[in-house]
Write a protein that holds these residues in place. Structure first.
Motif, PDB file in Angstrom:
ATOM      1  N   ALA A 157      42.034 -31.692  10.992  1.00 21.35           N
ATOM      2  CA  ALA A 157      41.812 -30.246  10.836  1.00 21.35           C
ATOM      3  C   ALA A 157      40.449 -29.914  10.245  1.00 21.35           C
ATOM      4  N   ILE A 158      39.421 -30.655  10.630  1.00 18.89           N
ATOM      5  CA  ILE A 158      38.069 -30.330  10.201  1.00 18.89           C
ATOM      6  C   ILE A 158      37.614 -29.099  10.981  1.00 18.89           C
ATOM      7  N   PRO A 159      37.079 -28.081  10.313  1.00 22.81           N
ATOM      8  CA  PRO A 159      36.674 -26.853  11.014  1.00 22.81           C
ATOM      9  C   PRO A 159      35.646 -27.125  12.107  1.00 22.81           C
ATOM     10  N   ALA A 160      35.733 -26.374  13.193  1.00 24.74           N
ATOM     11  CA  ALA A 160      34.854 -26.577  14.341  1.00 24.74           C
ATOM     12  C   ALA A 160      33.390 -26.413  13.978  1.00 24.74           C
ATOM     13  N   ASP A 161      33.084 -25.503  13.018  1.00 31.08           N
ATOM     14  CA  ASP A 161      31.675 -25.275  12.684  1.00 31.08           C
ATOM     15  C   ASP A 161      31.074 -26.419  11.882  1.00 31.08           C
ATOM     16  N   GLN A 162      31.900 -27.401  11.500  1.00 30.19           N
ATOM     17  CA  GLN A 162      31.389 -28.597  10.824  1.00 30.19           C
ATOM     18  C   GLN A 162      31.278 -29.786  11.772  1.00 30.19           C
ATOM     19  N   LEU A 163      31.614 -29.561  13.037  1.00 34.75           N
ATOM     20  CA  LEU A 163      31.614 -30.641  14.018  1.00 34.75           C
ATOM     21  C   LEU A 163      30.620 -30.347  15.132  1.00 34.75           C
ATOM     22  N   GLY A 164      30.424 -31.335  15.990  1.00 33.25           N
ATOM     23  CA  GLY A 164      29.525 -31.181  17.119  1.00 33.25           C
ATOM     24  C   GLY A 164      30.269 -30.805  18.379  1.00 33.25           C
ATOM     25  N   VAL A 165      29.504 -30.386  19.369  1.00 32.73           N
ATOM     26  CA  VAL A 165      30.045 -30.096  20.692  1.00 32.73           C
ATOM     27  C   VAL A 165      29.103 -30.741  21.707  1.00 32.73           C
ATOM     28  N   ARG A 166      29.665 -31.345  22.727  1.00 30.58           N
ATOM     29  CA  ARG A 166      28.875 -32.006  23.767  1.00 30.58           C
ATOM     30  C   ARG A 166      29.048 -31.206  25.056  1.00 30.58           C
ATOM     31  N   THR A 167      27.981 -30.600  25.507  1.00 25.12           N
ATOM     32  CA  THR A 167      28.107 -29.658  26.625  1.00 25.12           C
ATOM     33  C   THR A 167      26.771 -29.473  27.342  1.00 25.12           C
ATOM     34  N   LYS A 168      26.845 -28.973  28.564  1.00 27.71           N
ATOM     35  CA  LYS A 168      25.655 -28.548  29.298  1.00 27.71           C
ATOM     36  C   LYS A 168      25.331 -27.076  29.028  1.00 27.71           C
ATOM     37  N   ARG A 169      26.194 -26.401  28.283  1.00 27.36           N
ATOM     38  CA  ARG A 169      26.102 -24.948  28.140  1.00 27.36           C
ATOM     39  C   ARG A 169      25.510 -24.515  26.793  1.00 27.36           C
ATOM     40  N   ILE A 170      24.507 -25.229  26.311  1.00 30.68           N
ATOM     41  CA  ILE A 170      23.921 -24.875  25.019  1.00 30.68           C
ATOM     42  C   ILE A 170      23.333 -23.466  25.049  1.00 30.68           C
ATOM     43  N   SER A 171      22.716 -23.074  26.174  1.00 29.25           N
ATOM     44  CA  SER A 171      22.103 -21.751  26.251  1.00 29.25           C
ATOM     45  C   SER A 171      23.153 -20.646  26.147  1.00 29.25           C
ATOM     46  N   SER A 172      24.288 -20.818  26.827  1.00 28.63           N
ATOM     47  CA  SER A 172      25.354 -19.811  26.772  1.00 28.63           C
ATOM     48  C   SER A 172      25.954 -19.710  25.378  1.00 28.63           C
ATOM     49  N   LEU A 173      26.170 -20.862  24.731  1.00 27.06           N
ATOM     50  CA  LEU A 173      26.735 -20.843  23.383  1.00 27.06           C
ATOM     51  C   LEU A 173      25.786 -20.175  22.398  1.00 27.06           C
ATOM     52  N   LEU A 174      24.483 -20.467  22.543  1.00 26.65           N
ATOM     53  CA  LEU A 174      23.506 -19.827  21.659  1.00 26.65           C
ATOM     54  C   LEU A 174      23.462 -18.327  21.916  1.00 26.65           C
ATOM     55  N   ALA A 175      23.513 -17.927  23.179  1.00 32.31           N
ATOM     56  CA  ALA A 175      23.494 -16.499  23.506  1.00 32.31           C
ATOM     57  C   ALA A 175      24.697 -15.776  22.903  1.00 32.31           C
ATOM     58  N   ASP A 176      25.861 -16.390  22.973  1.00 34.50           N
ATOM     59  CA  ASP A 176      27.069 -15.782  22.386  1.00 34.50           C
ATOM     60  C   ASP A 176      26.891 -15.571  20.885  1.00 34.50           C
ATOM     61  N   ARG A 177      26.295 -16.532  20.217  1.00 34.96           N
ATOM     62  CA  ARG A 177      26.134 -16.441  18.769  1.00 34.96           C
ATOM     63  C   ARG A 177      25.035 -15.428  18.412  1.00 34.96           C
ATOM     64  N   LEU A 178      24.015 -15.357  19.251  1.00 30.65           N
ATOM     65  CA  LEU A 178      22.976 -14.339  19.036  1.00 30.65           C
ATOM     66  C   LEU A 178      23.565 -12.939  19.144  1.00 30.65           C
ATOM     67  N   ALA A 179      24.369 -12.714  20.183  1.00 32.21           N
ATOM     68  CA  ALA A 179      24.957 -11.390  20.388  1.00 32.21           C
ATOM     69  C   ALA A 179      25.919 -11.036  19.257  1.00 32.21           C
ATOM     70  N   ALA A 180      26.728 -12.005  18.847  1.00 32.05           N
ATOM     71  CA  ALA A 180      27.712 -11.738  17.800  1.00 32.05           C
ATOM     72  C   ALA A 180      27.043 -11.441  16.459  1.00 32.05           C
ATOM     73  N   ARG A 181      25.957 -12.146  16.159  1.00 33.49           N
ATOM     74  CA  ARG A 181      25.300 -11.969  14.862  1.00 33.49           C
ATOM     75  C   ARG A 181      24.411 -10.723  14.818  1.00 33.49           C
ATOM     76  N   THR A 182      23.657 -10.484  15.871  1.00 33.37           N
ATOM     77  CA  THR A 182      22.617  -9.451  15.817  1.00 33.37           C
ATOM     78  C   THR A 182      23.017  -8.139  16.479  1.00 33.37           C
ATOM     79  N   GLY A 183      24.040  -8.156  17.334  1.00 35.13           N
ATOM     80  CA  GLY A 183      24.471  -6.930  17.998  1.00 35.13           C
ATOM     81  C   GLY A 183      23.703  -6.592  19.254  1.00 35.13           C
ATOM     82  N   ILE A 184      22.734  -7.430  19.671  1.00 28.64           N
ATOM     83  CA  ILE A 184      22.032  -7.157  20.926  1.00 28.64           C
ATOM     84  C   ILE A 184      22.980  -7.405  22.094  1.00 28.64           C
ATOM     85  N   ASP A 185      22.704  -6.788  23.235  1.00 28.09           N
ATOM     86  CA  ASP A 185      23.637  -6.907  24.353  1.00 28.09           C
ATOM     87  C   ASP A 185      23.565  -8.299  24.980  1.00 28.09           C
ATOM     88  N   ALA A 186      24.543  -8.600  25.820  1.00 33.58           N
ATOM     89  CA  ALA A 186      24.686  -9.947  26.369  1.00 33.58           C
ATOM     90  C   ALA A 186      23.468 -10.357  27.195  1.00 33.58           C
TER      91      ALA A 186
END
Length: 383
Positions: free
Chosen positions: A59-88
């Motif tokens: 039960a280690i929280p996800a934000d303390q672990l890594g993710v292996r993916t080809k979708r780094i740009s999409s994940l970063l975009a999601d976090r940018l939108a959630a944090r800053t409020g800019i549109d998708a």
């Protein structure tokens, strides 16, 4: 004192009929060792199972672990939108611009990289931190001008520090940018059966529960086969604590914590191939953890001659492992600084006690190793 510190993890584990890890033809993986064909589970399969156990078992929280993916740009975009409020759309443009500095080859699908990247979600949040205060301003810049606007931001440097424990343990290779590579602190061997093993076939049928009443078919509506094997496996992994500490920014306490997590996860994990078909999940019969300041030692030579017993294979496998440890220590001088073992009390109790020490629980093994490595790390000069 040596400036290197290794922790070897040895497991004897029996699994019933199962297909933990398949080859390209769907057969359980095998290998020839000691002239006999053995059941095998690849190191990749058990490393992934261990990584999944970090989250699912411990039960280690996800934000303390890594993710292996080809979708780094999409994940970063999601976090940018959630944090800053800019549109998708703006978040997607900004994400693409920020990651251009990595020079990672684009994949066939839009927004994907050509290969999997391994990174921490916290590292993505640190990249968001770089632009959070000016996100709205950057969102108003044309897409072709954005890369220049963010060119001076330390995106590479941000991904090169603050690694989660699974990246620190299992490493990372970025083919297009070697400065982002992380040397793995953990090495995991392919699991091998201690004995000769054969592949068998399960012939199965399925009957239609609601057949057409006007038809006289009385046979099966589906027929098939699945291959399986059963085995008593020897599993081995080693962790370089000096490398792990370096990957975690020189933090000795973080390295010791990560080691404890790894030992628990490696011991309790199980690959999930055909899990619903075979319900093959078992617990180890033995977990032996050794602390070494010279070199790692894989004890698979104990099983070069296949175990052959009609009254069970676990007891003889454990005894063989104990004898190999004693031989390696006395003949080659590779004596561990600490041995902590969880096991039952089968035959040859005195021999096992001499090699492994008294039997302990998993918690006691982890605690003993944790106390020992913290003291040793405290005496070592950080690399």
């Amino acid at each position: 004192m040596s400036n290197k510190l290794f922790v070897d993890v040895h497991v004897i584990q029996t699994v019933p009929p199962s297909c933990l890890n398949r080859d390209d033809a769907g057969s359980p993986k095998q290998a020839v060792y000691g002239g006999a064909r053995r059941a095998r589970v690849s190191s990749q399969a058990w490393k992934r199972a261990t990584r999944l156990a970090f989250r699912e078992e411990l039960a280690i929280p996800a934000d303390q672990l890594g993710v292996r993916t080809k979708r780094i740009s999409s994940l970063l975009a999601d976090r940018l939108a959630a944090r800053t409020g800019i549109d998708a759309d703006a978040a997607s443009r900004l994400s693409t611009a920020l990651l251009q500095d990595l020079k990672v080859t684009d994949g066939k699908n839009a927004g994907e990289t050509a290969y999997l990247l391994f990174f921490g979600l916290a590292q993505l949040d640190a990249i968001v931190d770089l632009v959070a205060g000016q996100a709205e301003e950057l969102a108003g810049i044309a897409a072709d001008a954005l890369p220049k606007a963010v060119a001076d931001l330390p995106v590479r440097e941000t991904l090169a520090v603050g690694h989660p424990i699974d990246v620190a343990l299992f490493g990372r290779m970025v083919a297009d940018l070697s400065t982002l590579n992380v040397d793995a602190a953990a090495q995991v061997a392919h699991a091998l059966s201690t004995h000769a093993a054969e592949i068998e076939f399960d012939y199965y049928t399925a009957v239609d529960d609601a057949p057409d009443p006007d038809r006289e078919d009385a046979g099966a509506s589906m027929i098939g086969t699945v291959e399986f094997t059963s085995a008593t496996l020897y599993r081995y992994a080693t962790v370089g604590l000096h490398t792990l500490r370096g990957n975690l920014g020189g933090d000795a306490d973080a390295a010791a914590d990560a080691l404890s997590v790894f030992i628990r996860a490696f011991a309790k994990s199980m690959p999930t191939g055909h899990q619903n078909t075979f319900a093959h999940r078992t617990s180890p019969s033995l977990l032996c953890v050794m602390v070494r300041d010279d070199q790692p030692v894989n004890l698979v030579s104990a099983f070069e001659k296949p175990v052959s017993r009609r009254d069970g294979l676990v007891g003889e496998s454990v005894s063989r492992l104990a004898a190999e440890l004693t031989t390696v220590s006395s003949r080659w001088g590779c004596t561990p600084a600490l041995v902590a073992t969880a096991y039952d009390n089968p035959d040859n109790t005195q021999t096992l006690h001499e090699a492994f020490g008294p039997p302990r629980s998993l918690d006691e093994v982890v605690t003993a190793v944790d106390v020992d490595v913290r003291a040793r790390l405290g005496e070592m000069t950080p690399r």
